[in-house]
Write an enzyme that holds these catalytic residues in place. Structure first.
Site, mmCIF file in Angstrom:
data_model
loop_
_atom_site.group_PDB
_atom_site.id
_atom_site.type_symbol
_atom_site.label_atom_id
_atom_site.label_comp_id
_atom_site.label_asym_id
_atom_site.label_seq_id
_atom_site.Cartn_x
_atom_site.Cartn_y
_atom_site.Cartn_z
ATOM 1 N N GLU A 71 -72.515 -31.485 -14.622
ATOM 2 C CA GLU A 71 -72.062 -31.512 -13.234
ATOM 3 C C GLU A 71 -73.247 -31.624 -12.281
ATOM 4 O OE1 GLU A 71 -70.057 -28.398 -10.129
ATOM 5 O OE2 GLU A 71 -68.954 -28.738 -11.999
ATOM 6 N N TYR A 108 -63.703 -33.193 -9.655
ATOM 7 C CA TYR A 108 -62.569 -33.968 -9.125
ATOM 8 C C TYR A 108 -62.592 -33.931 -7.608
ATOM 9 C CZ TYR A 108 -57.675 -35.388 -8.403
ATOM 10 O OH TYR A 108 -56.521 -36.030 -8.013
#
Length: 250
Positions: A71, A108
């Site tokens: 991430e 997301y």
């Protein structure tokens, strides 16, 4: 051309003074990570490697100590490096679950159009048990190994000369017959649980049952914070340490 592997971390999943086990394969043709745990970006920073200098990331399985840094890598590539898409090398079985089961919760972002893993990385699917050229002069073969039952997990052959276990249960037949007798790998990087029952990792006790000619090829990684207590107790094997560099081929 020389191919080098530099350990970015050598610690177990629960180690607190050691970084997650991951590695940087370095060559004149580029830099590729093997796994990217949550401490991997910090380790890269310590050796002055920026995210945009990484040309690819190979994922062995989706435990956090092997993918928890993806991430940060993705967001930094997006916001700091003009949305560079680093290649993410995955088998189909890992690609099908990595986004939905691990990354989607934090990454997301439909308002900006980021709703798939492909919006962050260039996905390159690797066939199991088939050599894949990652970079010129750098080939990887992903083989299925047992770590957690019913979850996809892979170990790596690098240029058919080096075996990198990632995480795996002890498999004497694999190490003896496939790694040494068939391929004659000169270097073996193997995870090692220092004590206790080897439910999901090879233990030091198990690895010590291997013949000396195999032990002499083994560098131990993925060990606990108490590693210093085992110096001199690893037979013909030795610990590889964080940021140490091995030359794999010339």
């Amino acid at each position: 051309m020389s191919l080098q592997i530099q350990m970015l971390g050598t610690g177990s999943a629960f180690a607190k003074t050691l970084y997650n086990t991951s590695a940087l394969v370095r060559s004149t043709n580029g830099n590729v990570l093997i796994d990217c745990g949550y401490s991997t970006p910090k380790s890269l920073h310590e050796i002055n490697i920026q995210p945009d200098q990484i040309d690819g990331i190979i994922i062995s399985h989706i435990h956090a100590d092997h993918v928890g840094g993806l991430e940060e890598m993705a967001f930094r590539l997006l916001y700091e490096f003009n949305h560079k898409k680093t290649k993410l090398f995955l088998t189909k079985s890992i690609a099908s679950i990595l986004w939905e089961n691990t990354l989607k919760g934090g990454m997301y972002n439909p308002s900006d159009g980021f709703t798939r893993i492909e919006d962050y990385f260039e996905i390159v699917l690797i066939d199991e048990h088939m050599p894949t050229e990652i970079l010129p002069g750098f080939t990887v073969e992903m083989i299925t190994t047992m770590h957690i039952p019913h979850k996809p997990n892979y170990s790596l052959f690098i240029n058919d000369q080096t075996f990198y276990s990632a995480d795996t249960q002890f498999n004497a037949e694999l190490l003896t017959q496939e790694v040494v007798n068939k391929r004659n790998c000169h270097t073996i990087l193997h995870d090692c649980q220092l004590s206790g029952h080897g439910a999901i990792h090879a233990t030091l006790e198990q690895l010590l049952t291997l013949p000396d000619d195999i032990q002499e090829r083994i560098y131990l990684m993925h060990y606990g914070d108490n590693m210093m207590n085992y110096i001199g107790k690893t037979g013909s094997m030795r610990f590889i340490q964080q940021h140490e560099v091995l030359i794999l081929s010339k």
